[in-house]
Design a protein around this motif. Sequence first.
Motif, PDB file in Angstrom:
ATOM      1  N   SER A 169      12.268  20.069 -96.584  1.00 33.40           N
ATOM      2  CA  SER A 169      11.063  19.304 -96.933  1.00 33.40           C
ATOM      3  C   SER A 169      11.322  17.806 -96.987  1.00 33.40           C
ATOM      4  N   LYS A 170      12.603  17.439 -97.179  1.00 36.70           N
ATOM      5  CA  LYS A 170      12.928  16.021 -97.253  1.00 36.70           C
ATOM      6  C   LYS A 170      14.407  15.821 -96.890  1.00 36.70           C
ATOM      7  N   VAL A 171      14.681  14.825 -96.080  1.00 38.29           N
ATOM      8  CA  VAL A 171      16.059  14.457 -95.750  1.00 38.29           C
ATOM      9  C   VAL A 171      16.465  13.353 -96.715  1.00 38.29           C
ATOM     10  N   ASN A 172      17.300  13.686 -97.686  1.00 36.23           N
ATOM     11  CA  ASN A 172      17.735  12.721 -98.687  1.00 36.23           C
ATOM     12  C   ASN A 172      18.964  11.963 -98.192  1.00 36.23           C
ATOM     13  N   THR A 173      19.568  11.197 -99.045  1.00 40.01           N
ATOM     14  CA  THR A 173      20.794  10.488 -98.670  1.00 40.01           C
ATOM     15  C   THR A 173      21.850  11.503 -98.277  1.00 40.01           C
ATOM     16  N   PHE A 174      22.346  11.417 -97.043  1.00 41.23           N
ATOM     17  CA  PHE A 174      23.293  12.399 -96.527  1.00 41.23           C
ATOM     18  C   PHE A 174      24.507  12.481 -97.472  1.00 41.23           C
ATOM     19  N   PRO A 175      24.983  13.715 -97.786  1.00 40.87           N
ATOM     20  CA  PRO A 175      24.654  14.985 -97.126  1.00 40.87           C
ATOM     21  C   PRO A 175      23.700  15.869 -97.924  1.00 40.87           C
ATOM     22  N   LYS A 176      22.641  15.312 -98.506  1.00 41.11           N
ATOM     23  CA  LYS A 176      21.756  16.103 -99.346  1.00 41.11           C
ATOM     24  C   LYS A 176      20.384  16.249 -98.707  1.00 41.11           C
ATOM     25  N   TYR A 177      19.765  17.455 -98.943  1.00 42.47           N
ATOM     26  CA  TYR A 177      18.439  17.747 -98.418  1.00 42.47           C
ATOM     27  C   TYR A 177      17.620  18.446 -99.507  1.00 42.47           C
ATOM     28  N   SER A 178      16.313  18.240 -99.475  1.00 43.64           N
ATOM     29  CA  SER A 178      15.397  19.020-100.296  1.00 43.64           C
ATOM     30  C   SER A 178      14.869  20.163 -99.446  1.00 43.64           C
ATOM     31  N   VAL A 179      14.897  21.375 -99.994  1.00 46.08           N
ATOM     32  CA  VAL A 179      14.459  22.566 -99.259  1.00 46.08           C
ATOM     33  C   VAL A 179      13.349  23.256-100.042  1.00 46.08           C
ATOM     34  N   PHE A 180      12.262  23.576 -99.349  1.00 47.55           N
ATOM     35  CA  PHE A 180      11.127  24.260 -99.970  1.00 47.55           C
ATOM     36  C   PHE A 180      11.171  25.747 -99.632  1.00 47.55           C
ATOM     37  N   PHE A 181      10.981  26.587-100.683  1.00 50.76           N
ATOM     38  CA  PHE A 181      10.985  28.044-100.521  1.00 50.76           C
ATOM     39  C   PHE A 181       9.568  28.557-100.758  1.00 50.76           C
ATOM     40  N   LYS A 182       8.963  29.073 -99.704  1.00 50.81           N
ATOM     41  CA  LYS A 182       7.562  29.490 -99.760  1.00 50.81           C
ATOM     42  C   LYS A 182       7.358  30.649-100.731  1.00 50.81           C
ATOM     43  N   ASP A 183       8.285  31.649-100.726  1.00 54.46           N
ATOM     44  CA  ASP A 183       8.101  32.843-101.557  1.00 54.46           C
ATOM     45  C   ASP A 183       8.061  32.514-103.046  1.00 54.46           C
ATOM     46  N   SER A 184       8.904  31.566-103.481  1.00 55.92           N
ATOM     47  CA  SER A 184       8.961  31.221-104.902  1.00 55.92           C
ATOM     48  C   SER A 184       8.222  29.920-105.229  1.00 55.92           C
ATOM     49  N   ASN A 185       7.722  29.242-104.169  1.00 57.88           N
ATOM     50  CA  ASN A 185       7.017  27.973-104.333  1.00 57.88           C
ATOM     51  C   ASN A 185       7.877  26.952-105.080  1.00 57.88           C
ATOM     52  N   GLU A 186       9.176  26.907-104.730  1.00 59.83           N
ATOM     53  CA  GLU A 186      10.119  25.988-105.358  1.00 59.83           C
ATOM     54  C   GLU A 186      10.699  25.028-104.335  1.00 59.83           C
ATOM     55  N   GLU A 187      11.119  23.881-104.822  1.00 63.38           N
ATOM     56  CA  GLU A 187      11.820  22.915-103.994  1.00 63.38           C
ATOM     57  C   GLU A 187      13.125  22.553-104.699  1.00 63.38           C
ATOM     58  N   LEU A 188      14.253  22.757-104.016  1.00 62.57           N
ATOM     59  CA  LEU A 188      15.567  22.503-104.585  1.00 62.57           C
ATOM     60  C   LEU A 188      16.378  21.624-103.643  1.00 62.57           C
ATOM     61  N   GLU A 189      17.369  20.951-104.194  1.00 59.31           N
ATOM     62  CA  GLU A 189      18.223  20.079-103.398  1.00 59.31           C
ATOM     63  C   GLU A 189      19.534  20.784-103.074  1.00 59.31           C
ATOM     64  N   PHE A 190      20.002  20.627-101.810  1.00 62.21           N
ATOM     65  CA  PHE A 190      21.233  21.278-101.364  1.00 62.21           C
ATOM     66  C   PHE A 190      22.113  20.285-100.614  1.00 62.21           C
ATOM     67  N   GLN A 191      23.419  20.585-100.643  1.00 63.99           N
ATOM     68  CA  GLN A 191      24.374  19.874 -99.820  1.00 63.99           C
ATOM     69  C   GLN A 191      24.285  20.396 -98.378  1.00 63.99           C
ATOM     70  N   HIS A 192      24.662  19.569 -97.418  1.00 66.54           N
ATOM     71  CA  HIS A 192      24.661  19.984 -96.016  1.00 66.54           C
ATOM     72  C   HIS A 192      25.504  21.236 -95.800  1.00 66.54           C
ATOM     73  N   SER A 193      26.630  21.339 -96.506  1.00 64.92           N
ATOM     74  CA  SER A 193      27.542  22.475 -96.329  1.00 64.92           C
ATOM     75  C   SER A 193      26.976  23.784 -96.849  1.00 64.92           C
ATOM     76  N   ASP A 194      25.897  23.740 -97.653  1.00 67.53           N
ATOM     77  CA  ASP A 194      25.281  24.949 -98.187  1.00 67.53           C
ATOM     78  C   ASP A 194      24.058  25.381 -97.390  1.00 67.53           C
ATOM     79  N   LEU A 195      23.876  24.791 -96.210  1.00 64.35           N
ATOM     80  CA  LEU A 195      22.755  25.146 -95.340  1.00 64.35           C
ATOM     81  C   LEU A 195      23.275  25.635 -93.994  1.00 64.35           C
ATOM     82  N   ARG A 196      22.487  26.472 -93.339  1.00 62.02           N
ATOM     83  CA  ARG A 196      22.793  26.918 -91.984  1.00 62.02           C
ATOM     84  C   ARG A 196      21.476  27.094 -91.235  1.00 62.02           C
ATOM     85  N   PRO A 197      21.483  26.980 -89.900  1.00 65.17           N
ATOM     86  CA  PRO A 197      20.250  27.209 -89.123  1.00 65.17           C
ATOM     87  C   PRO A 197      19.753  28.626 -89.345  1.00 65.17           C
TER      88      PRO A 197
END
Length: 299
Positions: free
Chosen positions: A245-273
Amino acid sequence: MSEEEGFRGSFYTGTVVKATRTSKFIVEYDKLFEDEEGTKPLQETVNEFQIRPIAPREKKREFKFSEEVDAFHNDGWWEGVITEVNEDGKFAVFFRSTKEQIEFGEEDLRLHREWVNGAWKPTLEGEEEEEEKEEKVPDTTQEKPIESPKDAKFSKGMPVEVSSDEDGFKGAWFAATIVEPVGKDKYLIEYQTLRTEDDSDFLREEIDTLHIRPHPPQTIIIDRFKKLEEVDALYNDAWWVGVVSKVNTFPKYSVFFKDSNEELEFQHSDLRPHQDWINGKWVTPSKVRLSNFNSSLFL
Protein backbone atom coordinates in the motif's frame (compact mmCIF):
# COMPACT_ATOMS: atom_id res chain seq x y z
CA MET A 1 20.70 -27.34 17.00
CA SER A 2 21.12 -24.00 18.69
CA GLU A 3 18.14 -22.29 20.33
CA GLU A 4 20.00 -19.05 21.11
CA GLU A 5 18.78 -15.83 19.52
CA GLY A 6 20.72 -15.12 16.35
CA PHE A 7 21.81 -18.76 16.03
CA ARG A 8 18.40 -20.51 16.06
CA GLY A 9 18.18 -23.34 13.53
CA SER A 10 21.93 -23.66 12.99
CA PHE A 11 23.59 -27.04 13.62
CA TYR A 12 27.02 -27.75 15.15
CA THR A 13 28.90 -31.04 15.31
CA GLY A 14 29.64 -32.52 18.70
CA THR A 15 29.68 -35.63 20.88
CA VAL A 16 27.20 -36.78 23.51
CA VAL A 17 29.11 -36.89 26.79
CA LYS A 18 26.32 -37.91 29.15
CA ALA A 19 22.57 -38.51 29.25
CA THR A 20 20.67 -37.11 32.24
CA ARG A 21 17.59 -38.49 33.97
CA THR A 22 15.43 -35.67 32.61
CA SER A 23 15.76 -36.67 28.92
CA LYS A 24 18.48 -34.09 28.38
CA PHE A 25 22.04 -34.58 27.18
CA ILE A 26 25.42 -33.06 27.89
CA VAL A 27 27.24 -32.51 24.59
CA GLU A 28 30.77 -31.40 23.81
CA TYR A 29 31.21 -29.35 20.65
CA ASP A 30 33.92 -30.03 18.08
CA LYS A 31 34.49 -26.43 16.96
CA LEU A 32 33.06 -24.28 19.77
CA PHE A 33 35.30 -23.50 22.75
CA GLU A 34 34.99 -21.94 26.19
CA ASP A 35 38.33 -20.10 25.94
CA GLU A 36 39.68 -17.74 23.30
CA GLU A 37 42.73 -19.95 22.76
CA GLY A 38 40.52 -22.82 21.56
CA THR A 39 41.93 -25.37 24.00
CA LYS A 40 38.79 -26.18 26.04
CA PRO A 41 35.80 -27.49 24.04
CA LEU A 42 32.45 -26.01 25.04
CA GLN A 43 30.01 -28.33 26.85
CA GLU A 44 26.26 -27.66 27.12
CA THR A 45 23.10 -29.37 28.32
CA VAL A 46 20.55 -29.65 25.48
CA ASN A 47 17.12 -31.17 24.89
CA GLU A 48 16.64 -34.37 22.91
CA PHE A 49 14.89 -32.59 20.03
CA GLN A 50 18.02 -30.48 19.49
CA ILE A 51 20.14 -33.55 18.66
CA ARG A 52 20.35 -35.53 15.43
CA PRO A 53 23.03 -37.68 13.72
CA ILE A 54 25.57 -35.96 11.48
CA ALA A 55 23.89 -35.21 8.14
CA PRO A 56 25.15 -37.19 5.11
CA ARG A 57 26.88 -35.59 2.12
CA GLU A 58 27.15 -36.83 -1.44
CA LYS A 59 30.66 -37.39 -2.78
CA LYS A 60 29.91 -35.07 -5.70
CA ARG A 61 26.92 -32.88 -6.45
CA GLU A 62 26.00 -30.22 -9.00
CA PHE A 63 24.15 -27.59 -7.00
CA LYS A 64 21.41 -25.67 -8.81
CA PHE A 65 19.63 -22.34 -8.58
CA SER A 66 16.80 -22.23 -5.96
CA GLU A 67 18.00 -25.48 -4.35
CA GLU A 68 17.75 -25.70 -0.55
CA VAL A 69 21.16 -26.31 0.98
CA ASP A 70 23.08 -26.23 4.26
CA ALA A 71 26.12 -23.95 4.21
CA PHE A 72 29.06 -24.20 6.61
CA HIS A 73 29.45 -20.75 8.17
CA ASN A 74 30.86 -19.59 11.52
CA ASP A 75 31.63 -23.18 12.58
CA GLY A 76 28.07 -24.39 12.00
CA TRP A 77 25.64 -25.50 9.30
CA TRP A 78 22.93 -23.00 8.32
CA GLU A 79 19.90 -23.65 6.11
CA GLY A 80 19.66 -21.44 3.02
CA VAL A 81 18.64 -21.21 -0.63
CA ILE A 82 20.97 -20.87 -3.64
CA THR A 83 20.14 -17.55 -5.31
CA GLU A 84 23.06 -17.34 -7.76
CA VAL A 85 25.28 -19.86 -9.57
CA ASN A 86 28.43 -17.99 -10.56
CA GLU A 87 30.85 -18.86 -13.36
CA ASP A 88 33.79 -19.18 -10.94
CA GLY A 89 32.16 -22.17 -9.27
CA LYS A 90 30.90 -20.13 -6.33
CA PHE A 91 27.30 -20.05 -5.10
CA ALA A 92 25.38 -17.19 -3.49
CA VAL A 93 23.21 -18.47 -0.65
CA PHE A 94 20.41 -16.51 1.03
CA PHE A 95 19.62 -17.21 4.69
CA ARG A 96 16.05 -16.44 5.79
CA SER A 97 16.97 -16.54 9.48
CA THR A 98 19.54 -13.73 9.24
CA LYS A 99 18.35 -12.08 5.98
CA GLU A 100 21.90 -12.33 4.59
CA GLN A 101 23.29 -13.47 1.24
CA ILE A 102 26.81 -14.95 1.34
CA GLU A 103 29.00 -16.62 -1.32
CA PHE A 104 30.29 -20.17 -0.78
CA GLY A 105 32.40 -22.76 -2.56
CA GLU A 106 30.98 -26.18 -3.38
CA GLU A 107 33.03 -27.75 -0.57
CA ASP A 108 31.09 -25.74 2.04
CA LEU A 109 27.63 -26.79 0.82
CA ARG A 110 25.50 -29.86 1.22
CA LEU A 111 21.93 -30.66 0.17
CA HIS A 112 19.50 -29.67 2.92
CA ARG A 113 17.96 -32.68 4.65
CA GLU A 114 15.51 -33.16 7.52
CA TRP A 115 15.80 -35.88 10.17
CA VAL A 116 12.30 -37.46 10.10
CA ASN A 117 11.30 -40.61 12.02
CA GLY A 118 14.87 -41.84 12.32
CA ALA A 119 15.78 -41.30 8.65
CA TRP A 120 17.21 -38.54 6.47
CA LYS A 121 14.86 -36.99 3.92
CA PRO A 122 15.61 -36.77 1.06
CA THR A 123 17.78 -39.87 1.06
CA LEU A 124 21.24 -40.18 -0.45
CA GLU A 125 21.43 -41.15 -4.11
CA GLY A 126 21.55 -44.93 -4.26
CA GLU A 127 19.42 -45.31 -1.14
CA GLU A 128 16.39 -44.06 -3.09
CA GLU A 129 16.46 -47.15 -5.29
CA GLU A 130 16.34 -49.39 -2.22
CA GLU A 131 13.38 -47.43 -0.85
CA GLU A 132 11.50 -47.78 -4.13
CA LYS A 133 11.98 -51.54 -4.02
CA GLU A 134 10.57 -51.62 -0.49
CA GLU A 135 7.58 -49.51 -1.53
CA LYS A 136 6.73 -51.96 -4.31
CA VAL A 137 6.27 -54.84 -1.85
CA PRO A 138 2.47 -55.42 -1.65
CA ASP A 139 0.81 -54.96 1.74
CA THR A 140 -1.83 -57.65 2.15
CA THR A 141 -2.85 -56.52 5.64
CA GLN A 142 -5.05 -53.70 4.36
CA GLU A 143 -8.15 -53.87 2.19
CA LYS A 144 -7.31 -50.55 0.54
CA PRO A 145 -3.58 -49.93 0.18
CA ILE A 146 -2.32 -46.54 1.29
CA GLU A 147 -1.13 -44.35 -1.53
CA SER A 148 2.63 -44.80 -1.89
CA PRO A 149 4.96 -41.80 -1.98
CA LYS A 150 5.84 -42.61 -5.59
CA ASP A 151 2.22 -42.31 -6.72
CA ALA A 152 1.30 -39.50 -4.33
CA LYS A 153 1.16 -35.85 -5.27
CA PHE A 154 3.59 -35.15 -2.47
CA SER A 155 6.53 -37.34 -1.48
CA LYS A 156 8.09 -38.06 1.89
CA GLY A 157 10.45 -35.36 3.08
CA MET A 158 9.12 -32.84 0.55
CA PRO A 159 9.03 -29.21 1.79
CA VAL A 160 5.49 -27.83 1.47
CA GLU A 161 3.25 -25.08 2.75
CA VAL A 162 0.02 -25.75 4.65
CA SER A 163 -3.03 -23.51 4.97
CA SER A 164 -5.45 -23.25 7.88
CA ASP A 165 -9.23 -22.81 8.12
CA GLU A 166 -9.11 -21.71 11.76
CA ASP A 167 -10.52 -18.30 12.61
CA GLY A 168 -7.78 -15.72 12.55
CA PHE A 169 -5.50 -17.87 10.38
CA LYS A 170 -7.48 -18.17 7.14
CA GLY A 171 -5.27 -17.42 4.17
CA ALA A 172 -2.04 -18.06 6.08
CA TRP A 173 0.47 -20.59 4.76
CA PHE A 174 2.84 -22.36 7.18
CA ALA A 175 6.09 -24.06 6.15
CA ALA A 176 6.04 -27.82 6.74
CA THR A 177 7.50 -31.14 5.62
CA ILE A 178 5.65 -34.22 4.37
CA VAL A 179 6.17 -37.08 6.84
CA GLU A 180 4.07 -39.75 5.11
CA PRO A 181 0.74 -40.35 3.33
CA VAL A 182 -2.03 -41.51 5.69
CA GLY A 183 -4.76 -42.26 3.19
CA LYS A 184 -6.27 -41.02 -0.03
CA ASP A 185 -5.52 -37.32 -0.51
CA LYS A 186 -4.31 -36.96 3.08
CA TYR A 187 -0.84 -36.63 4.60
CA LEU A 188 0.88 -36.43 7.95
CA ILE A 189 2.93 -33.22 7.99
CA GLU A 190 5.41 -31.69 10.41
CA TYR A 191 5.51 -27.91 10.76
CA GLN A 192 8.89 -26.20 10.54
CA THR A 193 8.02 -23.38 12.95
CA LEU A 194 4.98 -24.46 15.01
CA ARG A 195 5.73 -26.54 18.10
CA THR A 196 3.70 -28.75 20.44
CA GLU A 197 2.12 -27.26 23.57
CA ASP A 198 4.90 -28.60 25.80
CA ASP A 199 7.53 -27.36 23.28
CA SER A 200 9.03 -30.85 23.13
CA ASP A 201 8.94 -31.17 19.34
CA PHE A 202 7.61 -29.67 16.13
CA LEU A 203 3.84 -29.97 15.73
CA ARG A 204 2.46 -32.73 13.45
CA GLU A 205 -1.00 -32.89 11.89
CA GLU A 206 -2.95 -34.86 9.30
CA ILE A 207 -3.86 -32.50 6.44
CA ASP A 208 -5.83 -33.07 3.22
CA THR A 209 -4.37 -32.09 -0.14
CA LEU A 210 -6.75 -29.12 -0.48
CA HIS A 211 -4.68 -27.42 2.22
CA ILE A 212 -1.22 -28.43 0.95
CA ARG A 213 0.91 -26.95 -1.81
CA PRO A 214 4.59 -27.28 -2.75
CA HIS A 215 7.05 -24.73 -1.44
CA PRO A 216 6.90 -21.80 -3.93
CA PRO A 217 9.93 -21.64 -6.25
CA GLN A 218 12.28 -18.74 -5.62
CA THR A 219 12.81 -17.96 -9.27
CA ILE A 220 12.45 -14.20 -8.93
CA ILE A 221 14.80 -11.94 -6.99
CA ILE A 222 13.15 -8.59 -6.35
CA ASP A 223 15.34 -5.56 -5.61
CA ARG A 224 12.34 -3.32 -4.92
CA PHE A 225 8.61 -3.94 -4.56
CA LYS A 226 6.21 -1.45 -6.13
CA LYS A 227 3.01 0.14 -4.89
CA LEU A 228 -0.07 -2.06 -5.55
CA GLU A 229 2.16 -5.12 -6.06
CA GLU A 230 0.70 -8.32 -4.60
CA VAL A 231 3.07 -9.97 -2.12
CA ASP A 232 3.30 -12.61 0.59
CA ALA A 233 4.38 -11.24 3.97
CA LEU A 234 6.04 -13.32 6.69
CA TYR A 235 4.10 -12.65 9.91
CA ASN A 236 3.53 -14.85 13.00
CA ASP A 237 5.45 -17.78 11.45
CA ALA A 238 3.26 -17.84 8.30
CA TRP A 239 2.99 -16.25 4.85
CA TRP A 240 -0.02 -13.95 4.34
CA VAL A 241 -1.13 -12.52 1.00
CA GLY A 242 -1.39 -8.74 0.84
CA VAL A 243 -0.79 -5.70 -1.34
CA VAL A 244 1.94 -3.10 -1.02
CA SER A 245 0.00 0.00 0.00
CA LYS A 246 2.97 2.30 0.50
CA VAL A 247 6.69 2.24 -0.35
CA ASN A 248 8.37 3.64 2.76
CA THR A 249 12.03 4.47 3.29
CA PHE A 250 13.85 1.41 1.93
CA PRO A 251 13.87 -1.37 3.03
CA LYS A 252 10.42 -0.88 4.59
CA TYR A 253 6.95 -1.23 3.04
CA SER A 254 3.37 -0.88 4.25
CA VAL A 255 1.24 -3.90 3.29
CA PHE A 256 -2.56 -4.02 3.33
CA PHE A 257 -4.37 -7.30 4.12
CA LYS A 258 -7.88 -7.39 2.69
CA ASP A 259 -9.12 -10.35 4.81
CA SER A 260 -8.29 -8.67 8.14
CA ASN A 261 -8.56 -5.06 6.89
CA GLU A 262 -5.16 -4.30 8.45
CA GLU A 263 -2.11 -2.41 7.30
CA LEU A 264 1.29 -3.40 8.71
CA GLU A 265 4.88 -2.44 7.99
CA PHE A 266 7.43 -5.03 6.81
CA GLN A 267 11.09 -5.24 5.94
CA HIS A 268 11.99 -6.08 2.33
CA SER A 269 13.46 -9.41 3.49
CA ASP A 270 10.08 -10.46 4.95
CA LEU A 271 8.27 -10.12 1.62
CA ARG A 272 8.17 -12.29 -1.49
CA PRO A 273 6.30 -12.03 -4.84
CA HIS A 274 2.87 -13.65 -4.50
CA GLN A 275 2.20 -16.74 -6.60
CA ASP A 276 -0.90 -18.96 -6.80
CA TRP A 277 -0.83 -22.77 -7.01
CA ILE A 278 -3.43 -23.54 -9.72
CA ASN A 279 -3.94 -26.91 -11.41
CA GLY A 280 -0.50 -28.14 -10.42
CA LYS A 281 1.32 -25.01 -11.60
CA TRP A 282 2.61 -21.80 -10.02
CA VAL A 283 0.93 -18.77 -11.56
CA THR A 284 1.89 -15.12 -11.06
CA PRO A 285 -1.30 -13.14 -10.36
CA SER A 286 -2.48 -10.65 -12.93
CA LYS A 287 -2.38 -6.98 -11.99
CA VAL A 288 -6.04 -6.82 -13.04
CA ARG A 289 -6.88 -8.50 -9.73
CA LEU A 290 -5.52 -5.48 -7.88
CA SER A 291 -8.31 -3.33 -9.30
CA ASN A 292 -10.61 -5.07 -6.81
CA PHE A 293 -8.90 -3.07 -4.05
CA ASN A 294 -10.24 0.40 -3.35
CA SER A 295 -7.50 2.75 -4.53
CA SER A 296 -8.38 5.18 -1.75
CA LEU A 297 -6.86 2.75 0.75
CA PHE A 298 -3.42 3.49 -0.65
CA LEU A 299 -3.57 7.29 -0.80
